[in-house]
Design a protein around this motif. Structure first.
Motif: not given
Length: 347
Positions: A110-121, A174-178
């Motif tokens: 899980l890589e945070k790219k912005a305060d509200d965006v995560i790249v999920l691999s 879902f996004t709260d969980q991520v």
């Protein structure tokens, strides 16, 4: 009980079980009806009901109005046959090429790219890569039968893991969980590939790519597919956001512009603040396209992002920039909040 669905003008036929939507039956049969959201919001699957009767489930008024129904149109993602039916729809070649499957996946990173965006691999089962077309999406299978859809952000050949771009919507199931409890090695279940938004590789027309927010994810996959194919088609990417930081992979896009032949990148900011020191393009992203391409008659457009962006682009590009209707390909990112923002229509 089941009903037979006949598609014109191709003559393809498939069986639809009682209580099943025409679109779900078509996907099961490998028949390529165009579609996007699958929940009655985006109108991608709207077509003509030539004969027979259907019952429409809840859907957005903007996707299928009462007047549309009077004119004989149907929204196949929520239309359940009440008899044998004949429909008129433009089939999408290649949709049934890869089977829709359910698979377990493991969270690799899980890589945070912005305060509200995560790249999920996501790591797929060993020796079992999911086959898909750049631009398509998968659905996460959640509790109580709920599903959430996210586009693959990497081309099929590109990486060992499947990459998805997740924007945090506070209160989202879902996004709260991520963004809070999800961790590496967690196991999730997905179904895919889904969707008819993917690169049409049988054309040499110049391409305009239009993204807003995390609508960049499938656009990124399409660029990688073009790069892998050694394509020399002219490509112009417009990525819009409210603030410069909304273009969370801006450096990657700038690198493409430096290294890929015939590739141009145009970031567009609609609500820059003084502290942003923004000197680039401003305003609505689709209007930036119109300013640069007043004549789109010889182009293809691939648009992905917020419904208002996609709908405005389709309307204005066709009406004002001469874009052929069948050369506009789109995936509207419709959230649960979007669905709740206006009352659904029912029969």
């Amino acid at each position: 009980m089941s009903f037979q669905v006949t598609v014109q003008p191709s003559g393809r036929q498939f069986t639809c079980d009682e209580g099943e939507t025409i679109l779900n039956a078509a996907i099961r049969a490998g028949v390529g009806l165009p579609y996007g959201c699958k929940n009655g919001a985006c109108s991608s699957c709207k077509g003509k009901l030539v004969s027979g009767e259907v019952e429409h489930g809840p859907h957005q008024e903007r996707a299928l109005s009462a007047n549309d129904e009077k004119l004989g149109f149907s929204l196949f993602c929520c239309a359940k046959p009440q008899s044998d039916v004949t429909i008129e729809a433009r089939e999408v070649a290649g949709v049934g090429e890869f089977p829709v499957r359910k698979l377990p996946v493991r969270v690799a990173a899980l890589e945070k790219k912005a305060d509200d965006v995560i790249v999920l691999s996501l790591q797929l089962p060993a020796n079992d890569r999911l086959q898909y077309k750049a631009g398509q999406y998968v659905e996460f299978l959640l509790r109580d039968g709920k599903r959430r859809s996210y586009s693959m952000a990497n081309a099929p050949h590109k990486d060992e893991h499947m990459s998805l771009h997740i924007r945090h919507l506070p209160g989202g199931l879902f996004t709260d969980q991520v963004f809070s409890t999800m961790k590496e090695r967690d196991i999730l279940r997905i179904e895919g590939p889904l969707g008819t938004f993917f690169l049409r590789e049988d054309s040499e027309k110049p391409i305009v790519l239009l993204a807003s927010g995390t609508g960049f994810a499938p656009i990124k996959a399409i660029v990688e597919q073009l790069e892998n194919a050694g394509s020399t088609r002219p490509v112009t990417l417009y990525w819009g956001g409210r603030r410069p930081q909304d273009m969370y992979m801006n450096e990657l896009c700038e690198a493409w512009a430096r290294t890929l032949p015939a590739f141009t990148y145009v970031p567009v900011v609609s609500n820059a603040q003084p502290e942003d020191n923004w000197s680039g393009r401003t305003g609505f992203v689709h209007q930036a396209v119109m300013a640069d391409f007043p004549d789109l008659s010889g182009h293809q457009v691939y648009a992905c992002g917020a419904p208002i962006v996609v709908e405005s682009a389709q309307r204005d590009f066709v009406a004002q920039c001469k874009l052929p209707e069948d050369e506009f390909y789109a995936d509207s990112f419709t959230s649960e909040a979007d669905l709740a923002s206006s009352a659904p229509a029912t029969n």
